[in-house]
Design a protein around this motif. Structure first.
Motif, short mmCIF file in Angstrom:
data_model
loop_
_atom_site.label_atom_id
_atom_site.label_comp_id
_atom_site.label_asym_id
_atom_site.label_seq_id
_atom_site.Cartn_x
_atom_site.Cartn_y
_atom_site.Cartn_z
N ARG A 61 -16.19 -23.05 1.60
CA ARG A 61 -17.19 -23.56 0.49
C ARG A 61 -16.63 -22.97 -1.02
N THR A 62 -15.24 -23.09 -1.21
CA THR A 62 -14.63 -22.88 -2.57
C THR A 62 -14.13 -21.42 -2.80
N ALA A 63 -14.29 -20.76 -1.58
CA ALA A 63 -13.78 -19.07 -2.03
C ALA A 63 -12.18 -18.96 -1.81
N GLY A 64 -11.52 -19.51 -0.69
CA GLY A 64 -10.16 -19.53 -0.67
C GLY A 64 -9.36 -18.52 -0.23
N PHE A 65 -10.26 -17.54 0.54
CA PHE A 65 -9.63 -16.30 1.40
C PHE A 65 -9.53 -16.95 2.81
N ALA A 66 -8.64 -16.31 3.38
CA ALA A 66 -8.20 -16.70 4.47
C ALA A 66 -8.02 -15.37 5.63
N THR A 67 -8.50 -15.35 6.61
CA THR A 67 -8.31 -14.04 7.84
C THR A 67 -7.50 -14.86 8.83
N VAL A 68 -7.03 -16.24 8.62
CA VAL A 68 -6.26 -16.62 9.98
C VAL A 68 -5.48 -17.64 9.35
N ASP A 69 -4.19 -17.80 9.76
CA ASP A 69 -3.34 -19.00 9.27
C ASP A 69 -3.85 -20.37 9.36
N ILE A 70 -4.08 -20.80 8.28
CA ILE A 70 -4.87 -22.13 8.09
C ILE A 70 -4.06 -23.19 8.71
N GLY A 71 -2.50 -23.16 8.52
CA GLY A 71 -1.61 -24.16 8.94
C GLY A 71 -1.57 -24.15 10.35
N SER A 72 -2.31 -23.28 11.14
CA SER A 72 -2.05 -23.26 12.63
C SER A 72 -3.45 -23.69 13.26
N ARG A 128 -2.26 -32.38 5.89
CA ARG A 128 -1.89 -31.38 5.26
C ARG A 128 -2.06 -31.60 3.81
N LEU A 129 -1.67 -32.93 3.43
CA LEU A 129 -1.58 -33.40 2.04
C LEU A 129 -3.15 -33.35 1.51
N LEU A 130 -3.88 -34.02 2.36
CA LEU A 130 -5.30 -34.35 2.39
C LEU A 130 -6.09 -32.95 1.90
N PHE A 131 -5.78 -32.01 2.82
CA PHE A 131 -6.14 -30.83 2.82
C PHE A 131 -6.08 -30.40 1.43
N GLU A 132 -4.66 -30.30 1.15
CA GLU A 132 -4.38 -29.85 -0.44
C GLU A 132 -5.10 -30.33 -1.60
N GLN A 133 -5.36 -31.45 -1.42
CA GLN A 133 -5.88 -32.34 -2.47
C GLN A 133 -7.27 -32.10 -2.48
N VAL A 134 -8.15 -31.92 -1.56
CA VAL A 134 -9.67 -31.48 -1.23
C VAL A 134 -9.76 -30.16 -1.80
N SER A 135 -8.73 -29.22 -1.48
CA SER A 135 -8.75 -27.83 -1.69
C SER A 135 -8.92 -27.71 -3.29
N ALA A 136 -7.86 -28.52 -3.89
CA ALA A 136 -7.70 -28.65 -5.33
C ALA A 136 -8.96 -28.86 -5.98
N TYR A 137 -9.43 -30.22 -5.59
CA TYR A 137 -10.71 -30.54 -6.35
C TYR A 137 -11.97 -29.98 -6.06
N SER A 138 -12.12 -29.25 -5.09
CA SER A 138 -13.16 -28.40 -4.67
C SER A 138 -13.00 -26.96 -5.33
N THR A 139 -11.77 -26.71 -5.92
CA THR A 139 -11.47 -25.39 -6.32
C THR A 139 -11.65 -24.49 -5.31
N ALA A 140 -11.23 -24.96 -4.25
CA ALA A 140 -11.55 -23.96 -2.87
C ALA A 140 -10.35 -22.90 -2.51
N GLY A 141 -9.02 -23.46 -2.80
CA GLY A 141 -7.93 -22.37 -3.08
C GLY A 141 -7.34 -22.26 -1.43
N LEU A 142 -8.01 -22.98 -0.34
CA LEU A 142 -7.04 -22.87 0.92
C LEU A 142 -6.21 -23.83 1.06
N SER A 143 -5.03 -23.30 1.64
CA SER A 143 -3.63 -24.00 1.95
C SER A 143 -3.25 -23.91 3.18
N THR A 144 -2.64 -25.11 3.79
CA THR A 144 -1.82 -25.05 5.07
C THR A 144 -0.80 -24.19 4.93
#
Length: 439
Positions: A271-282, A373-389
């Motif tokens: 919900r726009t925070a962008g931290f990760a305690t797990v590998d999002i790409g996995s 992965r591209l959709l994820f990156e774009q939504v992350s940028a638009y929502s200013t979430a910061g999560l990435s695969t």
């Protein structure tokens, strides 16, 4: 110099608040990029290109958290301080910081300044604006101070005391402002602290409090936590936030079996925070899709987060409920204003258009990369979430420009940007109404 100041003051008086805020964010990004390019801002032996500096500054000001270079291992203490300041100013808003400085120096706040604050904090009335700014700044200071103090014991186990102090402060600022930056180095975000209950709880609390909005925080304090006495807006934000947190946790546990604490953390951070305690790409495609939905909805109005906002999602869901139940649009024994649905639909449609356009461009520029992965990156940028695969650093220059513009649009607002240069009065003429077939 006096002539220039007078000209600037006259120019600002003639500009609408939305335009001033948008230009203010743009100037802050450019200033931040220039500071990050200074030799003192990077570690010895490291250098940063202008595009990467601009990307980092945009991500910080737009409180996103997407990075093309690792913050901890690339930037010096000075560079990290610059990033922290950009996050703080970007999270609170240029107008909030400006008005706060004016209050500290004893300057009188005029009507223009109050109008800027109303636009920045997304409130309806100009009444009590100075008191509101004081409360917002005090709330921010208290929350970030408490977060830093509680985070220190965790970082003190692995770092020297002074470094642990700085990491605690940086983490508190990034968490409360829903930015998702970390200064730990190694590009692993908070994965080394996946099993740290204290740091998980502190981060959860800071992100959730920063994401529900300042008006909600102050209303909860005013009502002393009694739900029945809270405003309609506060009830909507709290119930929608709780539903999304719980729903996201259950879905992530079902799709990827992360463990309840990790699933809750990722539901929260999406919900726009962008931290990760797990590998999002996995994560599985189903898990990524859950995160995409949570990121697109985002935080709440008047908060440090992005997305279409929880209140927008609530109105749309209430409209669906209204169609099936034949009831009026509303909840908690309150009816929503007639224009709420149109505004919510417009914001959502504009968000979908930005996501579609950006994803299309990324697919054209990065044909070798998986679509999800591209959709994820774009939504992350638009929502200013910061999560990435994990694909951000490997994107080409043109793709980085796409994400830079997307982050800026997500922070300022697509609807706001479209209306920046249009000052057309509402037409007085009305055409004859005629129905069309829908659905």
């Amino acid at each position: 110099m006096q002539y220039i100041r007078t000209w600037i003051a006259r120019f600002l008086k003639t500009q609408p608040p939305t335009r001033i805020i948008a230009v203010g964010f743009a100037l802050l990004i450019l200033s931040g990029a220039a500071l990050l390019m200074l030799p003192a801002a990077v570690q010895p032996g490291r250098n940063i290109t202008p595009l990467n500096a601009l990307f980092t500054a945009t991500s910080a000001v737009c409180v996103t958290g997407l990075v093309v270079v690792d913050t901890g291992s690339t930037f010096s203490l000075f560079g990290q301080v610059v990033i922290a300041l950009l996050i703080q100013i970007g999270g609170l808003g240029v107008a909030s910081i400006g008005m706060g400085l004016a209050l500290v120096t004893g300057r009188r706040i005029g009507l223009k300044g109050r109008s800027l604050m109303r636009e920045a904090l997304n409130v309806e009335s100009l009444e009590g604006m100075v008191r509101l700014v004081r409360n917002v700044l005090l709330t921010t200071l208290l929350c970030e101070g408490a977060g830093a103090v509680l985070s220190f014991p965790v970082f003190a186990r692995d770092y020297m005391p002074l470094q642990a102090v700085w990491l605690s402060i940086f983490h508190a600022v990034a968490s409360f402002n829903n930015a998702g930056f970390d200064a730990l180095g190694g590009g692993t975000s908070l994965m080394p602290y996946r099993d740290s209950v204290l740091l998980n709880l502190v981060t959860d609390a800071l992100v959730i409090v920063g994401g529900i909005g300042f008006m909600v925080i102050l209303d909860i304090g005013h009502c002393r936590g009694r739900f029945r006495k809270m405003s309609f807006h506060t009830k909507v934000v709290l119930t929608t936030t709780a539903a999304l947190l719980i729903g996201g946790t259950v879905l992530l546990q079902l799709t990827d079996h992360l463990g309840w604490m990790t699933a809750f953390f990722q539901s929260m951070t999406a919900r726009t925070a962008g931290f990760a305690t797990v590998d999002i790409g996995s994560l599985s495609s189903a898990g990524l899709l859950v995160l995409v939905g949570l990121m697109f909805i985002g935080a709440s109005p008047g908060s440090t987060g992005g997305g279409i906002k929880t209140a927008t999602f609530f109105v749309l869901m209430q409209q669906v409920r209204t169609i099936f139940s034949k009831r009026r649009l509303g909840a908690f024994h309150r009816r929503l204003p007639d224009g709420s649905l149109a505004k919510a639909a417009t914001i959502t449609l504009m968000g979908l258009l930005v996501v579609f356009s950006g994803t299309l461009l990324l697919c054209m520029l990065e044909p070798q990369t998986d679509f999800m992965r591209l959709l994820f990156e774009q939504v992350s940028a638009y929502s200013t979430a910061g999560l990435s695969t994990g694909i951000t650093a490997g994107l080409c220059a043109a793709s980085r420009w796409v994400l830079i513009f997307t982050m800026f649009i997500g922070r300022v607002g697509a609807v706001t940007l479209l209306s920046l240069w249009i000052e057309r009065p509402e037409p007085s003429a009305r055409f004859t109404e005629e129905a069309i077939t829908i659905g």
